[in-house]
Write a protein that holds these residues in place. Structure first.
Motif, short mmCIF file in Angstrom:
data_model
loop_
_atom_site.label_atom_id
_atom_site.label_comp_id
_atom_site.label_asym_id
_atom_site.label_seq_id
_atom_site.Cartn_x
_atom_site.Cartn_y
_atom_site.Cartn_z
N VAL A 170 -5.03 15.12 11.39
CA VAL A 170 -5.05 15.16 12.85
C VAL A 170 -4.68 13.80 13.42
N GLU A 171 -5.26 12.73 12.87
CA GLU A 171 -4.97 11.40 13.41
C GLU A 171 -3.51 11.03 13.20
N SER A 172 -2.94 11.47 12.09
CA SER A 172 -1.52 11.20 11.87
C SER A 172 -0.68 11.92 12.92
N ARG A 173 -1.02 13.17 13.19
CA ARG A 173 -0.26 13.92 14.17
C ARG A 173 -0.39 13.31 15.56
N GLU A 174 -1.62 12.95 15.94
CA GLU A 174 -1.85 12.43 17.28
C GLU A 174 -1.18 11.07 17.48
N GLN A 175 -1.25 10.22 16.47
CA GLN A 175 -0.70 8.88 16.63
C GLN A 175 0.83 8.89 16.61
N ASP A 176 1.40 9.85 15.88
CA ASP A 176 2.85 9.90 15.78
C ASP A 176 3.48 10.86 16.78
N ASP A 177 2.66 11.51 17.59
CA ASP A 177 3.14 12.55 18.49
C ASP A 177 3.92 11.95 19.66
N ILE B 232 0.82 -1.21 0.00
CA ILE B 232 0.00 0.00 0.00
C ILE B 232 0.86 1.26 0.00
N ILE B 233 1.89 1.26 0.85
CA ILE B 233 2.65 2.48 1.02
C ILE B 233 3.45 2.83 -0.22
N GLY B 234 3.89 1.82 -0.97
CA GLY B 234 4.73 2.09 -2.12
C GLY B 234 4.22 3.20 -3.00
N PRO B 235 3.03 3.03 -3.60
CA PRO B 235 2.57 4.06 -4.53
C PRO B 235 2.05 5.30 -3.85
N PHE B 236 1.80 5.26 -2.54
CA PHE B 236 1.17 6.40 -1.88
C PHE B 236 2.06 7.03 -0.80
N ALA B 237 3.32 6.63 -0.75
CA ALA B 237 4.19 7.15 0.31
C ALA B 237 4.29 8.66 0.21
N LEU B 238 4.31 9.32 1.35
CA LEU B 238 4.34 10.77 1.40
C LEU B 238 5.74 11.27 1.75
N ALA B 239 6.16 12.30 1.09
CA ALA B 239 7.38 12.97 1.51
C ALA B 239 7.09 13.73 2.79
N LYS B 240 8.14 14.13 3.48
CA LYS B 240 7.97 14.91 4.70
C LYS B 240 7.20 16.18 4.36
N HIS B 241 6.16 16.48 5.13
CA HIS B 241 5.34 17.65 4.83
C HIS B 241 6.15 18.93 4.99
N LEU C 71 -1.80 -2.43 10.67
CA LEU C 71 -2.11 -2.53 9.24
C LEU C 71 -3.04 -1.40 8.82
N HIS C 72 -4.07 -1.20 9.58
CA HIS C 72 -5.09 -0.21 9.24
C HIS C 72 -4.49 1.19 9.24
N LYS C 73 -3.72 1.52 10.24
CA LYS C 73 -3.11 2.84 10.35
C LYS C 73 -2.18 3.11 9.17
N VAL C 74 -1.29 2.17 8.89
CA VAL C 74 -0.34 2.35 7.80
C VAL C 74 -1.06 2.47 6.46
N SER C 75 -2.08 1.65 6.27
CA SER C 75 -2.82 1.68 5.01
C SER C 75 -3.49 3.02 4.80
N CYS C 76 -4.18 3.51 5.82
CA CYS C 76 -4.91 4.78 5.69
C CYS C 76 -3.97 5.96 5.55
N GLU C 77 -2.82 5.91 6.20
CA GLU C 77 -1.83 6.97 6.00
C GLU C 77 -1.37 7.01 4.55
N GLY C 78 -1.35 5.84 3.92
CA GLY C 78 -0.94 5.79 2.52
C GLY C 78 -1.90 6.47 1.57
N TYR C 79 -3.12 6.73 2.01
CA TYR C 79 -4.10 7.38 1.15
C TYR C 79 -4.10 8.89 1.31
N ARG C 80 -3.31 9.42 2.25
CA ARG C 80 -3.46 10.82 2.64
C ARG C 80 -3.20 11.79 1.49
#
Length: 642
Positions: free
Chosen positions: A608-615, A25-34, A472-481
């Motif tokens: 928000v969920e990305s920030r809170e979970q990775d905080d 999942i992350i491969g095609p949707f990986a995000l660069a540092k914001h 799994l769910h967290k990583v997958s959904c982050e890949g859609y951001r």
């Protein structure tokens, strides 16, 4: 599929499974540092000041104003101030503005509804409002728990804003055309069920976050001075629950085993048609009743001379209905080669009347039309099924559908010369209905994208802690951001000077380039199926009962809608050289506005969920709350493309 081969429950298999899915999942949707710079939703290149974690207050002249719109447009919007809260992070402010525009432009408090909506889309508007209120109360709580919590006055102001919109939901309970909806199609009834369960979810959430239970005044140490008793909104739960129960019971009559071995029939007034949306709604409503229905002791009958027995919360029958209905849907062959749900099935040879026949009894005439909302509603249902059963396959099915949907919007070609080519559900990575290109969407079609984004947001809510599937769910959904951000930007550029969203995302408002043919150079979508949701139900024996049948209803075409016709007259009277492409057809409506609300909420929740979970309280690792648009060269709004 890799995911299906790694379903063992052992720890090593689980780790391998999660890692494999993460790579997939992350491969095609990986995000660069914001970037720390925050850009306007309109795509202007003026950088805003970096936002500080947990230090943005709700109100106050001493806080940083983060304008949602460019300065020129801000001046226009001062004529229509939305609210006095200026210091939210930009994406959240945009969400509030979108909700305010939906309510101030389209909701009539005197009659308790959105008068230009139709019955079922009004139910969807109520659902969207309740869901957005949930995000608002979550954000207030996160600020109160931050290093610089808001003052009591600031908390009260935000609470008042929440109460303002909640009173509209309450008035909608009385303004909803409930008696008419009881006689409509089964999917119309099920939208009602989901709407009032969403309202109950919000009431429970707001009460638990900001109000102490009776007799437990010390439970909440926040700045809300009203936390000494239960929130007043709880008194409405019994009414909301009763309506949800009544409509669930009515809709359940659509479940049929005489044809296709099961499945919901769409409309009792037409020839039997088993479509994706009605079955997905039945699954979503069933699992939501199991998880969120609080029980009902109201005996008010909906049939003469018979009262209702009490209904209990968490009745296992609701869960059984959801499980069996999804099992039927999954084996119904209702997905195409792209992995998308097509609209549904007719039964070959079926005839009504005294010499009628069930024909083949099989779902063997498939309508290939693809709509966005058919890829969305089932997502929240699958998350609910996982919550009730802990069966990982439900999450896998959901993520595979999201990936298929993203691919069908042309995400892979967003930076190539093929970015304007139709990909099955959009182009250039932006979600699109078939009717967007021609401007012929009905009220049905205009509501679909908002429904998809609402249910995607529900699906990607974090799972309860302590379970391996949560990773799994967290990583997958982050890949859609990034895809979510891309679509939020495409939606945002359609806003007019009053902040109202258009239907065809990626097409900016106020075009003055002199082109008379606004679709020049943009290939039309590849049309398949009947598109009966926008063009009307066909007048043929496959779809309709004979006129002599007692249940026959006259054809109601969207082309005959007087509201739409009046909008068409206004639109065609404009100078075509100045025409806003999103003013074609029905133009901007409450349904198109709900799409903007839903996609902005999806983006806000993702960030928000990305920030809170990775905080980890390390500001150096903070990627910040960014806006919909980070890139200056957003491909879908380049002038040369239009």
């Amino acid at each position: 599929m890799i995911a299906r081969s790694l379903m063992g429950r052992g720890a090593s298999a689980r780790v391998l499974f999660i890692c494999s899915i993460s790579l997939l999942i992350i491969g095609p949707f990986a995000l660069a540092k914001h970037d720390r710079e925050v850009h306007s939703l309109h795509g202007d290149t003026t950088a805003q000041q970096p936002l500080q974690r947990d230090t943005r207050r709700l109100t106050g002249a001493d806080t940083l104003h983060q304008p949602v719109y460019p300065a020129k447009e801000d001046a226009i919007r001062q004529k229509h101030p939305l609210q006095s809260i200026h210091a939210y992070p930009i994406t959240y402010t945009a969400l509030l503005d979108a909700l305010e525009a939906m309510e101030s432009h389209f909701f009539d408090i005197s009659i308790g509804t959105w008068p230009r909506a139709i019955d079922w889309t009004a139910a969807v508007m109520g659902t969207q409002t309740s869901a957005t209120l949930a995000s608002m109360t979550e954000y207030l709580k996160s600020l109160q728990q931050g290093s610089s919590p808001p003052s009591p006055e600031e908390s009260r102001e935000h609470e008042n804003l929440i109460n303002r919109y909640f009173t509209q939901i309450t008035s909608f309970y009385f303004g909803e055309n409930a008696f008419s909806l009881r006689t409509q199609a089964y999917d119309d009834m099920l939208w009602v069920v989901l709407g009032w369960l969403e309202a109950i979810k919000f009431i429970d959430l707001h009460s638990s976050l900001h109000y102490a239970p009776d007799g437990d005044d010390n439970n909440n140490n926040n700045n809300n001075e009203n936390n000494t008793s239960q929130w007043y909104g709880r008194q409405f739960i019994p009414q909301y629950a009763h309506r949800a129960r009544i409509f669930y019971n009515l809709a359940s009559a659509g479940w049929d085993t005489t044809l296709c071995g099961g499945g919901m029939i769409w409309n009792p007034y037409l020839a039997p048609y088993k479509n994706a949306i009605t079955n997905q709604l039945y699954i979503a409503a069933s699992i939501s009743m199991y998880l969120h229905f609080p029980g009902d002791r109201n005996s008010s009958p909906f049939t003469p001379n018979q009262g209702l027995p009490p209904a209990k919360a968490h009745d296992v029958q609701y869960l059984n209905n959801a499980v069996s209905a999804y099992a039927w849907l999954k084996t119904s062959a209702m997905t195409n080669a792209q992995g998308l749900y097509v609209d549904g099935f007719h039964i070959a040879g079926w005839r009504s009347g005294p010499n009628g026949s069930n024909g083949t009894r099989e779902c063997d005439l498939r309508d290939e039309t693809v709509y966005t909302y058919n890829q969305g509603v089932i997502l929240s249902a699958l998350r609910g099924l996982w919550l009730a059963t802990s069966v990982t396959q439900y999450l896998i099915d959901g993520h595979e559908l999201v990936q298929s949907t993203i691919a069908a919007t042309g995400w892979a070609d967003r930076n190539t010369e093929r970015r304007l080519q139709w990909a099955g559900l959009g182009r250039g990575g932006v979600m699109e209905e078939q009717c967007d290109w021609s401007g012929t969407c009905s009220q049905n079609g205009q509501a679909f994208k908002g429904i998809f984004w609402h249910h995607l947001t529900l699906f990607c809510e974090p799972l309860p802690g302590g379970h391996d599937d949560g990773a799994l769910h967290k990583v997958s959904c982050e890949g859609y951001r990034e895809w979510v951000r891309w679509n939020a930007a495409a939606a945002a550029v359609t806003r007019d000077e009053e902040g109202v969203f258009g239907e065809w995302w990626g097409r900016p408002a106020r075009r003055t380039d002199g082109e008379e043919d606004r679709t020049a150079g943009i290939p039309p979508p590849v049309s398949v199926g009947s598109d009966y949701r926008n063009n009307g139900v066909p007048d043929d024996e496959i779809w309709r009962l004979p006129q002599s049948d007692a249940t026959y209803r006259p054809r109601q075409r969207w082309q005959d809608d007087p509201v739409r016709n009046s909008l068409m007259e206004i639109t065609t009277a404009k100078d075509p050289k100045q025409q806003d492409i999103n003013d074609r057809g029905r133009g901007r409506t409450v349904e198109t506005q709900s799409g903007g609300v839903a996609v902005l909420r999806a983006l806000w929740k993702s960030l928000v969920e990305s920030r809170e979970q990775d905080d980890d309280d390390n500001d150096d690792d903070d990627d910040g709350i960014t806006t919909c648009l980070e890139r200056e060269d957003f491909v879908f709004v380049r002038v040369g493309d239009f």
